[in-house]
Write a protein that holds these residues in place. Structure first.
Motif, PDB file in Angstrom:
ATOM      1  N   PRO A  94       0.830  -1.214   0.000  1.00  0.00           N
ATOM      2  CA  PRO A  94       0.000   0.000   0.000  1.00  0.00           C
ATOM      3  C   PRO A  94       0.866   1.266   0.000  1.00  0.00           C
ATOM      4  O   PRO A  94       0.502   2.267  -0.626  1.00  0.00           O
ATOM      5  N   GLU A  95       2.022   1.211   0.658  1.00  0.00           N
ATOM      6  CA  GLU A  95       2.910   2.389   0.703  1.00  0.00           C
ATOM      7  C   GLU A  95       3.420   2.722  -0.712  1.00  0.00           C
ATOM      8  O   GLU A  95       3.449   3.881  -1.112  1.00  0.00           O
ATOM      9  N   ASP A  96       3.823   1.691  -1.446  1.00  0.00           N
ATOM     10  CA  ASP A  96       4.314   1.946  -2.810  1.00  0.00           C
ATOM     11  C   ASP A  96       3.190   2.470  -3.705  1.00  0.00           C
ATOM     12  O   ASP A  96       3.395   3.365  -4.531  1.00  0.00           O
ATOM     13  N   VAL A  97       1.988   1.912  -3.533  1.00  0.00           N
ATOM     14  CA  VAL A  97       0.871   2.389  -4.351  1.00  0.00           C
ATOM     15  C   VAL A  97       0.630   3.870  -4.053  1.00  0.00           C
ATOM     16  O   VAL A  97       0.484   4.689  -4.983  1.00  0.00           O
ATOM     17  N   ALA A  98       0.635   4.238  -2.758  1.00  0.00           N
ATOM     18  CA  ALA A  98       0.386   5.641  -2.399  1.00  0.00           C
ATOM     19  C   ALA A  98       1.481   6.528  -2.979  1.00  0.00           C
ATOM     20  O   ALA A  98       1.212   7.614  -3.515  1.00  0.00           O
ATOM     21  N   SER A  99       2.728   6.091  -2.890  1.00  0.00           N
ATOM     22  CA  SER A  99       3.802   6.951  -3.382  1.00  0.00           C
ATOM     23  C   SER A  99       3.768   7.056  -4.922  1.00  0.00           C
ATOM     24  O   SER A  99       4.014   8.126  -5.492  1.00  0.00           O
ATOM     25  N   PHE A 100       3.390   5.977  -5.619  1.00  0.00           N
ATOM     26  CA  PHE A 100       3.266   6.073  -7.085  1.00  0.00           C
ATOM     27  C   PHE A 100       2.046   6.898  -7.492  1.00  0.00           C
ATOM     28  O   PHE A 100       2.068   7.568  -8.526  1.00  0.00           O
ATOM     29  N   GLU A 101       0.983   6.855  -6.666  1.00  0.00           N
ATOM     30  CA  GLU A 101      -0.185   7.714  -6.970  1.00  0.00           C
ATOM     31  C   GLU A 101       0.245   9.180  -6.961  1.00  0.00           C
ATOM     32  O   GLU A 101      -0.101   9.951  -7.869  1.00  0.00           O
ATOM     33  N   ALA A 102       1.024   9.532  -5.939  1.00  0.00           N
ATOM     34  CA  ALA A 102       1.513  10.921  -5.846  1.00  0.00           C
ATOM     35  C   ALA A 102       2.422  11.221  -7.035  1.00  0.00           C
ATOM     36  O   ALA A 102       2.351  12.302  -7.645  1.00  0.00           O
ATOM     37  N   GLY A 103       3.273  10.246  -7.392  1.00  0.00           N
ATOM     38  CA  GLY A 103       4.175  10.435  -8.527  1.00  0.00           C
ATOM     39  C   GLY A 103       3.408  10.649  -9.827  1.00  0.00           C
ATOM     40  O   GLY A 103       3.739  11.532 -10.621  1.00  0.00           O
ATOM     41  N   VAL A 104       2.379   9.835 -10.033  1.00  0.00           N
ATOM     42  CA  VAL A 104       1.579   9.943 -11.267  1.00  0.00           C
ATOM     43  C   VAL A 104       0.906  11.316 -11.340  1.00  0.00           C
ATOM     44  O   VAL A 104       0.888  11.959 -12.400  1.00  0.00           O
ATOM     45  N   ARG A 105       0.392  11.788 -10.186  1.00  0.00           N
ATOM     46  CA  ARG A 105      -0.240  13.125 -10.176  1.00  0.00           C
ATOM     47  C   ARG A 105       0.760  14.194 -10.608  1.00  0.00           C
ATOM     48  O   ARG A 105       0.477  15.047 -11.452  1.00  0.00           O
ATOM     49  N   LEU A 106       1.960  14.126 -10.025  1.00  0.00           N
ATOM     50  CA  LEU A 106       2.990  15.112 -10.362  1.00  0.00           C
ATOM     51  C   LEU A 106       3.399  14.975 -11.839  1.00  0.00           C
ATOM     52  O   LEU A 106       3.523  15.967 -12.567  1.00  0.00           O
ATOM     53  N   GLN A 107       3.589  13.732 -12.282  1.00  0.00           N
ATOM     54  CA  GLN A 107       3.984  13.510 -13.688  1.00  0.00           C
ATOM     55  C   GLN A 107       2.906  14.054 -14.634  1.00  0.00           C
ATOM     56  O   GLN A 107       3.214  14.741 -15.606  1.00  0.00           O
ATOM     57  N   ASN A 108       1.642  13.770 -14.326  1.00  0.00           N
ATOM     58  CA  ASN A 108       0.542  14.251 -15.187  1.00  0.00           C
ATOM     59  C   ASN A 108       0.528  15.780 -15.229  1.00  0.00           C
ATOM     60  O   ASN A 108       0.306  16.382 -16.281  1.00  0.00           O
ATOM     61  N   SER A 109       0.818  16.412 -14.073  1.00  0.00           N
ATOM     62  CA  SER A 109       0.796  17.879 -14.037  1.00  0.00           C
ATOM     63  C   SER A 109       1.914  18.454 -14.905  1.00  0.00           C
ATOM     64  O   SER A 109       1.872  19.613 -15.306  1.00  0.00           O
ATOM     65  N   LEU A 110       2.921  17.627 -15.197  1.00  0.00           N
ATOM     66  CA  LEU A 110       4.029  18.079 -16.044  1.00  0.00           C
ATOM     67  C   LEU A 110       3.907  17.532 -17.471  1.00  0.00           C
ATOM     68  O   LEU A 110       4.855  17.579 -18.250  1.00  0.00           O
ATOM     69  N   GLY A 111       2.733  16.975 -17.784  1.00  0.00           N
ATOM     70  CA  GLY A 111       2.472  16.553 -19.163  1.00  0.00           C
ATOM     71  C   GLY A 111       2.860  15.116 -19.464  1.00  0.00           C
ATOM     72  O   GLY A 111       2.819  14.692 -20.627  1.00  0.00           O
ATOM     73  N   VAL A 112       3.258  14.341 -18.465  1.00  0.00           N
ATOM     74  CA  VAL A 112       3.657  12.944 -18.704  1.00  0.00           C
ATOM     75  C   VAL A 112       2.413  12.059 -18.556  1.00  0.00           C
ATOM     76  O   VAL A 112       1.741  12.106 -17.529  1.00  0.00           O
TER      77      VAL A 112
END
Ligand SMILES: Cc1cc2nc3c(=O)[nH]c(=O)nc-3n(C[C@H](O)[C@H](O)[C@H](O)COP(=O)(O)OP(=O)(O)OC[C@H]3O[C@@H](n4cnc5c(N)ncnc54)[C@H](O)[C@@H]3O)c2cc1C
Length: 379
Positions: A94-112
């Protein structure tokens, strides 16, 4: 011999920097490589290219490089075997899922265009995996892999075309200073008068920095890769697949697979011979996440060096104690994919232009200032 700037190291960083400088019209760029071009870590890389990182700067450097890899053949005439098949991170806690969720949000905000997907969708993309215990996966279709040596040779050829000089089998042995100013470098082929040195010496950068009195905290760590026999029925668009829990990863390599994994028992050092001590751990990881790999015969492999920094993130900047000593090193396992963007950034730092992204948080001064910048999404 006189040079406007001397670049140390003929890996992806050195050749990209030399190419970007020469293309920008910088005169008398000289690159020295003590062995063959790409003979350091670059030719040992798995060739993975991605923008799926946790650190905003790494996302931007990765995304910018992906654009450059996509145009590479058009720009240089070199086919780099780019496969934009995506990177698939398999997540089991669950910790990795939460940290990748945050990563995906940041990546999406930068156009990835990364996204989280469920285990069944992950298996459709990468059919060799087992979904037992898998909670989710992160996938970004723009990522992929390509051939590191081809990238180096393309940059070197373009650098030469634009007037740069590349000396292979030429070792930097010293840096001459007058007060705090660089006046020359000493090499196995003689003295080169210059006022600027750019260190792109990978795992060997600490010794190069020391020649100018600059401490570059870079430590070498051996990593191994295995290559398998041909595998029937591999999907042509098999993503680079990474089990984030065990660090097992694989992607297609010709008709077979390239497989890698970290080895927690490895200690820092410059040894690059291969050994089998990592194989039992590799087998255990395969059994857990991709049992189909256990049936494959290993047909080859190699070892190379990660160039690690204390926070597993790059050192990019210019020394403040000496004029002028720039550095781009310590990429801690993700340097190949940053080569194009970092070449552009270092060109701009050299020319006093504002780079497309502010890399000052990656300067070596962050360690003294206690401003570490850990990258969480590392393999
Ligand atoms: C097994 C493995 C897998 C990897 N997979 C990936 C991946 O999938 N994606 C990714 O992005 N990265 C990956 N990496 C990391 C990547 O290989 C490095 O971060 C990157 O290649 C660093 O490039 P470089 O140009 O800085 O260093 P290098 O390629 O090591 O080049 C430095 C050069 O400097 C030369 N040199 C050193 N000292 C001197 C001197 N005194 N005089 C002259 N020349 C000198 C060396 O001979 C060397 O050729 C992997 C690394 C390994 C080992």
């Amino acid at each position: 011999m006189r040079a406007g700037v001397v670049v140390i190291g003929g890996g992806v960083m050195g050749t990209s920097i030399a190419c970007h400088l020469a293309r920008a019209g910088v005169r008398d760029v000289v690159l020295v490589e003590r062995d063959e071009l790409a003979s350091g870590s670059t030719s040992k890389a798995a060739g993975g290219v991605r923008a799926q990182f946790s650190d905003e700067l790494n996302i931007q450097l990765g995304a910018r490089s992906l654009e450059a890899f996509a145009r590479y053949e058009e720009d240089t005439g070199y086919d780099i075997g780019l496969h934009r098949v995506g990177y698939l991170f398999l997540l089991s806690t669950p910790e990795d899922v939460a940290s990748f969720e945050a990563g995906v949000r940041l990546q999406n905000s930068l156009g990835v265009p990364s996204r989280l997907i469920d285990p069944a969708a992950a298996r459709r993309l990468s059919p060799l995996i087992s979904t037992d215990g898998l909670l989710a996966a992160a996938f970004s279709p723009d990522d992929g892999h390509c051939t590191p040596e081809a990238v180096v040779h393309g940059y070197a050829a373009a650098a030469r075309r634009h007037g740069a000089t590349i000396w292979r089998h030429c070792e930097l042995t010293g840096i001459e200073l007058h007060g705090d100013d660089i006046t020359a470098v000493m090499t196995s082929r003689g003295r080169i008068a210059t006022d600027t040195v750019i260190c792109a010496a990978g795992a060997w950068s600490r010794a190069v920095g020391a020649m100018a009195g600059v401490d570059l905290p870079v430590e070498p760590l051996r990593r191994q890769i295995a290559v398998t026999e041909p595998v029937d029925g591999l999907p042509p668009d098999l993503p680079m697949t990474i089990d984030f829990t065990t660090s097992l990863y694989f992607h297609t390599e010709g008709p077979g697979l390239l497989v890698g994994m970290s080895d927690p028992e490895e200690r820092p050092g410059f040894a690059t011979d291969t050994h089998d001590r990592w194989i039992p751990r590799l087998g255990a990881a395969m059994e857990q996440r991709a049992p189909a790999l256990l049936d494959l015969r290993r047909t080859g492999g190699w070892a190379g060096l990660y160039e690690l920094t204390p926070d597993h993130n790059a050192l990019i900047g210019e020394a403040t104690s000496v004029s002028r000593f720039l550095y781009a090193t310590g990429f801690s396992g993700h340097g190949f994919l940053q080569g194009p963007a970092v070449g552009e950034v270092v060109r701009d730092l050299y020319l006093g232009r504002v780079p497309f992204v502010d890399v000052s948080p990656l300067s070596v001064g962050r360690f003294a200032a206690d401003a570490l910048r850990p990258e969480a999404n590392r393999v």
